[in-house]
Design a protein around this motif. Structure first.
Motif, PDB file in Angstrom:
ATOM      1  N   LYS A  14       0.843  -1.182   0.000  1.00 57.29           N
ATOM      2  CA  LYS A  14       0.000   0.000   0.000  1.00 57.29           C
ATOM      3  C   LYS A  14       0.882   1.238   0.000  1.00 57.29           C
ATOM      4  N   THR A  15       0.379   2.297  -0.585  1.00 55.98           N
ATOM      5  CA  THR A  15       1.125   3.561  -0.597  1.00 55.98           C
ATOM      6  C   THR A  15       1.529   3.943   0.817  1.00 55.98           C
ATOM      7  N   GLN A  17       3.760   2.347   2.675  1.00 55.37           N
ATOM      8  CA  GLN A  17       4.414   1.244   3.373  1.00 55.37           C
ATOM      9  C   GLN A  17       5.885   1.165   2.976  1.00 55.37           C
ATOM     10  N   THR A  86       5.817   1.074  -8.750  1.00 49.09           N
ATOM     11  CA  THR A  86       5.337  -0.173  -9.334  1.00 49.09           C
ATOM     12  C   THR A  86       6.227  -0.519 -10.525  1.00 49.09           C
ATOM     13  N   VAL A 112       2.410  -1.241  -6.196  1.00 47.64           N
ATOM     14  CA  VAL A 112       2.056  -0.334  -5.109  1.00 47.64           C
ATOM     15  C   VAL A 112       0.673   0.240  -5.405  1.00 47.64           C
ATOM     16  N   VAL A 113      -0.252   0.000  -4.477  1.00 47.13           N
ATOM     17  CA  VAL A 113      -1.641   0.433  -4.699  1.00 47.13           C
ATOM     18  C   VAL A 113      -2.006   1.597  -3.787  1.00 47.13           C
TER      19      VAL A 113
END
Lengths: 113, 116
Positions: A14-15, A17, A86, A112-113
């Motif tokens: 996740k963004t 992290q 990403t 990366v979401v």
């Protein structure tokens, strides 16, 4: 004969992290490097090391840290993941001479979401 | 500054025909040139390199490459393509200048598609 080993093979973050991509080589190579591969852009150098305790920046170092405490290991740390990170990440090693080819790991696909 | 250009995003060739994947470079000093191949979901595999000597170098899987200093080119060739040659091919260059780390710089890659 393992060569260059990268872990993990796949990762979703996740963004914001942080995480560490591991790279280990068993060929006693001096030089190690990290690349990212993005469509249409080939491989771009992130960081590299010419020996234990020595690291330097490549073309696209922002957002990444590295260290080289041993000859064998060269971890890549993402401090605060962003969607722009990403990519597929490759670790490579070479004996150090200009004329020798680099040996690559199998890659880590990071999203990366 | 060092750079590598692979002018074709994709090359299509029929099985059994000769293939050429183009590469041009810019580097300080004498160039050390490499070709790598990448199969799907795999790392890069070394194919061949030019360091010095004969301008025609032979590598793995029947591939060869011709170094041309005046045209600053290092094109990859194979006399007879196989469907199994279909993959992504990267040209890379490392300069011979002294001092500091001589980085290996890659082109953007060329996708080779060999049709039966």
């Amino acid at each position: 004969n393992a060569g260059v080993t990268q872990t993990p093979k796949f990762q979703v973050l996740k963004t914001g992290q942080s995480m560490t991509l591991q790279c280990a080589q068993d060929m006693n190579h001096e030089y190690m490097s990290w690349y990212r591969q993005d469509p249409g852009m080939g491989l771009r150098l992130i960081h590299y090391s010419v020996g234990a305790g020595i690291t330097d920046q490549g073309e696209v170092p922002n957002g990444y840290n590295v260290s080289r405490s041993t000859t064998e290991d060269f971890p890549l740390r993402l401090l605060s993941a962003a969607p722009s990170q990403t990519s597929v990440y490759f670790c490579a090693s070479s004996p150090g001479a200009l004329t020798t080819e680099a040996f690559f790991g199998q890659g880590t696909r990071l999203t990366v979401v | 500054a060092q750079s590598v250009a692979q002018p074709e995003d994709q090359v299509n060739v029929a099985e059994g025909n000769p293939l050429t994947v183009k590469c041009t470079y810019s580097v300080s000093g004498n160039p050390y040139l490499f070709w790598y191949v990448q199969y799907p979901n795999r790392g890069l595999q070394f194919l061949l390199k030019y360091i010095t000597g004969d301008n025609l170098v032979k590598g793995s899987y029947g591939f060869e490459a011709e170094f041309n200093k005046s045209q600053t080119s290092f094109h990859l060739k194979k006399p007879s393509a196989l469907v199994s040659d279909s993959a992504l091919y990267f040209c890379a260059v490392r300069g011979s200048h002294s001092g500091g780390y001589n980085k290996l710089i890659f082109g953007a890659g060329t996708r080779l598609a060999v049709h039966p």
